[in-house]
Design an enzyme around this catalytic site. Structure first.
Site, PDB file in Angstrom:
ATOM      1  N   GLU A 428      63.147  -0.148  15.716  1.00  0.00           N
ATOM      2  CA  GLU A 428      63.548   1.204  15.681  1.00  0.00           C
ATOM      3  C   GLU A 428      63.570   1.531  16.876  1.00  0.00           C
ATOM      4  O   GLU A 428      64.054   0.517  18.341  1.00  0.00           O
ATOM      5  CB  GLU A 428      62.036   1.450  15.674  1.00  0.00           C
ATOM      6  CG  GLU A 428      61.409   2.446  16.556  1.00  0.00           C
ATOM      7  CD  GLU A 428      60.319   1.806  17.072  1.00  0.00           C
ATOM      8  OE1 GLU A 428      59.903   0.923  17.240  1.00  0.00           O
ATOM      9  OE2 GLU A 428      59.763   3.110  17.828  1.00  0.00           O
ATOM     10  N   ASP A 503      53.253  -1.132  20.204  1.00  0.00           N
ATOM     11  CA  ASP A 503      52.513  -0.397  20.810  1.00  0.00           C
ATOM     12  C   ASP A 503      52.055   0.394  19.438  1.00  0.00           C
ATOM     13  O   ASP A 503      52.389   0.587  18.032  1.00  0.00           O
ATOM     14  CB  ASP A 503      52.687   0.337  21.403  1.00  0.00           C
ATOM     15  CG  ASP A 503      54.326   1.078  20.982  1.00  0.00           C
ATOM     16  OD1 ASP A 503      54.272   1.270  19.851  1.00  0.00           O
ATOM     17  OD2 ASP A 503      54.692   1.997  22.009  1.00  0.00           O
TER      18      ASP A 503
END
Ligand code: TSJ
Length: 639
Positions: A428, A503
């Protein structure tokens, strides 16, 4: 004299029967794992459910006892206790000692109500260290006891009971010689018993855990039956119209119930049952339903000019877009076919479901024109989207035929061409791409960067999915195609590793990617090709020692061990913050990284249920605390 010879012969046969069960338990209950262990409970409960279906039982209590034995009690008529002429012994004893033909795994037949009681009771008995049964009937309590299937306490009346009381109570302890696992899981029973209650309207099922420190209980009771099941499945989604449509009827001794409601998503969710048992592969009942739905809808849409003469018929898929549906049939002697014998083959079920649904759905549409219109409009939109998707797909197919396997431009491929040795990291964001590219093993590790938001495929139609660059990139890089085009032999990398920041955003992106894979290439998960990378959360340095912590707990443990004095501690905010060596060592290098393999449990079909297994790198010393993550991905992902 003759009588007693027969009796002995019978006795021998019975023991051989139960011996067979103990020798090959898998044939009778599927397996001796946790699954089989819980199966014992369903076998017993099903008898009480039959009594409820016959109209004589309104409540069942299932208790997990402190010793992990199970008690099932109902308020039915009580298993008959009179002497059976043929066997010359109490019916109660026959129920628990004679192996009945059928059952779901070995034989063919499974009878619903109508006198064939005790299916499975002898199997449970044979696989139990001990089993006790009490029957409350005629103002008396009858008791009988067994060990490993053999009678240890013959039936006797142990006293009077309240003359109003009636019912059966069975308590058994699964034999640890047979089962690999003997500890019951409340959650597994909860899910199945809830399903049973949904499928048997009006029946009250109480599940109780009395083990120390785990005391709890849950009641399942649905007056609306499968209608409430559909509402439950559509919970947290926007339904297209307020009513759950319900059809019910009986034809040729087949009892049919169907409940359905559309939601505003694009996925089809149909669950089918025969005699309360799930049939994941469908069969004639499902076909009958699909035929009825497609025909009824097209007829209605044409008659009411919702579909113009010039327009083609709505396809079944168009009508089923966003459909949540339960089909439940009860049949005396169902025939199953297919490799796993889970597909209903009884042809009368097709006619019965088709007839009942056609008739009652037609009536419903006529009575509720505004709902009918909403349903038709959604189907027409689905039809257009499908046509657009087909054009997009044909285009890409033609393109790849002309230009070869056009790999996505963003893919940083590896050199090795042996899929078994190759891995692809889906990364990502741009910041992590640099270190991932440099830190990878150029021979076996490929990197595919994703930019922007990953599309939530549960909230998009096929045409949008096909048009999404990120998704197209993944599909072409994997090589397998999707849905009906899926071909595992074309898989280009045997490990697909999703690598996102540790996260909340990272977790969200992983979830969206898993949702995509789960919906379009579930076989990749089933066959264990999908993984989550595990980047560390903390970087801890002290003197010349260097530690990485992958969880808060591990972080605390390490600090406790080495002491905080003089320790240099920092938290990684994202993959992009690590330098090449750090990323490689902690997250990518097969020798030192930790991966989570994504597994899929198909026990609970009503909740997308993915679990993870930790795979340690070859050289990672086993950590004190195994990071066992058990995340549940509920269908509603946008929280
Ligand atoms: F599995 C089992 F057999 F052990 C078992 C059966 C366990 C439990 C908890 C309940 C039962 C059970 C059986 N509950 N209710 C019944 N009912 C009958 O067996 C029964 C009673 C009366 C008559 C009748 O025709 O009078 C017929 C049946 C099948």
């Amino acid at each position: 004299m003759k009588g007693s010879e027969n009796y002995d012969a019978d006795q021998i046969q019975i023991l051989e029967g139960l011996e067979a069960v103990r020798k090959r338990p898998g044939m009778y209950i599927g397996s001796t794992s946790v699954r089989g262990l819980h199966h014992l409970v369903y076998e017993i409960v099903d008898n009480s459910v039959d009594e409820a279906l016959a109209g004589f039982c309104s409540s069942i209590t299932v208790s997990i006892n402190p010793d992990n034995s199970i008690t099932v009690e109902d308020d039915g008529r009580g298993i008959p206790v009179d002497i059976q002429k043929k066997a010359g012994k109490p019916a109660l004893e026959v129920v628990f000692t004679v192996l009945h033909a059928g059952g779901k795994f070995g034989g063919s037949g499974y009878k619903v109500s109508g006198g064939l009681h005790g299916v499975g009771a002898s199997v449970v008995n044979a696989l139990s260290q001990w089993l006790r049964v009490s029957v409350f009937k005629n103002g008396k309590e009858y008791r009988m006891g067994f060990e490993k299937g053999k009678v240890t306490e013959p039936m006797q009346i142990i006293g009077d009971c309240d003359p109003e009381k009636h019912g059966t109570r069975v308590q058994f302890l699964p034999d640890p010689e047979i089962f690999e696992e003997t500890v019951y899981d409340f959650e597994i029973l909860r899910i199945r018993l809830r399903e049973t209650a949904f499928l048997t309207k009006g029946l009250r099922i109480l599940l109780r855990d009395t083990r120390e420190g785990q005391e709890k209980e849950k009641t399942f009771h649905y007056e609306g039956g499968i209608k409430e099941f559909v509402s439950y499945l559509n919970r947290g989604k926007e339904s297209l119209y307020p009513d759950v449509i319900y059809c019910e009827g009986e034809r040729e001794k087949i009892f049919v119930e169907v409940a359905l409601q559309h939601n505003d998503s694009y996925t089809e969710n149909i669950y089918t049952f025969v005699n309360n048992i799930n049939t994941p592969e469908g069969g004639t009942h499902l076909t009958g339903f699909k035929n009825a739905l497609t025909k009824t809808f097209n007829d209605y849409a044409r008659q009411h000019k919702l579909l113009k003469d010039s327009e083609p018929n709505l396809s079944g898929e168009d009508i089923r877009e966003g459909l949540t549906c339960i089909i439940s049939v009860k049949i005396e002697d169902p025939q199953f076919e297919g490799q796993t014998k889970q597909k209903l083959g009884t042809s009368e079920a097709l006619t019965a479901v088709n007839g009942i649904v056609s008739e009652q759905l037609t009536y419903f549409l006529e009575q509720n024109p505004s709902i009918a219109k909403v349903m038709c409009e959604k189907s027409i939109l689905a039809q257009r989207a499908r046509a657009a998707a087909r054009r997009a797909r044909d285009l890409t197919r033609r393109k790849s035929a002309l230009e070869g396997v056009g790999l996505p431009g963003k893919l940083v491929d590896c050199n090795n061409r042996d899929p078994e040795k190759c891995e692809i990291f889906i990364v990502e964001g741009d910041s992590a791409l640099g270190p991932a590219k440099t830190g990878r093993n150029v021979d076996t590790q490929a990197v595919l960067p994703l930019r922007g938001k990953v599309l939530n495929v549960q909230k998009a139609r096929l045409d949008r999915i096909y048009a999404n660059e990120e998704i197209k990139g993944m599909i072409t890089a994997f090589g397998t195609g999707i849905n009906e085009d899926f071909d595992i032999s074309k898989l280009r990398y045997h490990k697909i590793i999703i690598m996102t920041d540790a996260d909340v955003d990272g977790a969200h992106i992983s979830t969206l990617m898993l949702t995509f894979i789960y919906n379009f290439m579930p076989e990749l998960i089933r066959q264990g090709h999908v993984y989550l990378a595990q980047p560390p959360l903390f970087n801890i340095k002290k003197g010349n020692k260097h530690f990485y912590a992958y969880s808060d707990e591990e972080y605390q443990n390490i600090l406790r061990e080495i002491g905080t004095e003089g320790a240099d501690v920092s938290r990684f905010k994202g993959l992009g913050e690590m330098d090449v060596e750090e990323l490689s060592e902690t997250t990518m290098d097969p020798e030192t990284r930790t991966l989570l393999r994504v597994n899929m449990t198909e026990d609970d079909r009503t909740e997308l249920d993915l679990t993870f297994t930790t795979l340690m790198g070859d050289q990672v010393e086993p950590r004190r605390e195994f990071i066992e993550q058990n995340a549940k991905y509920v269908t509603n992902l946008d929280v």
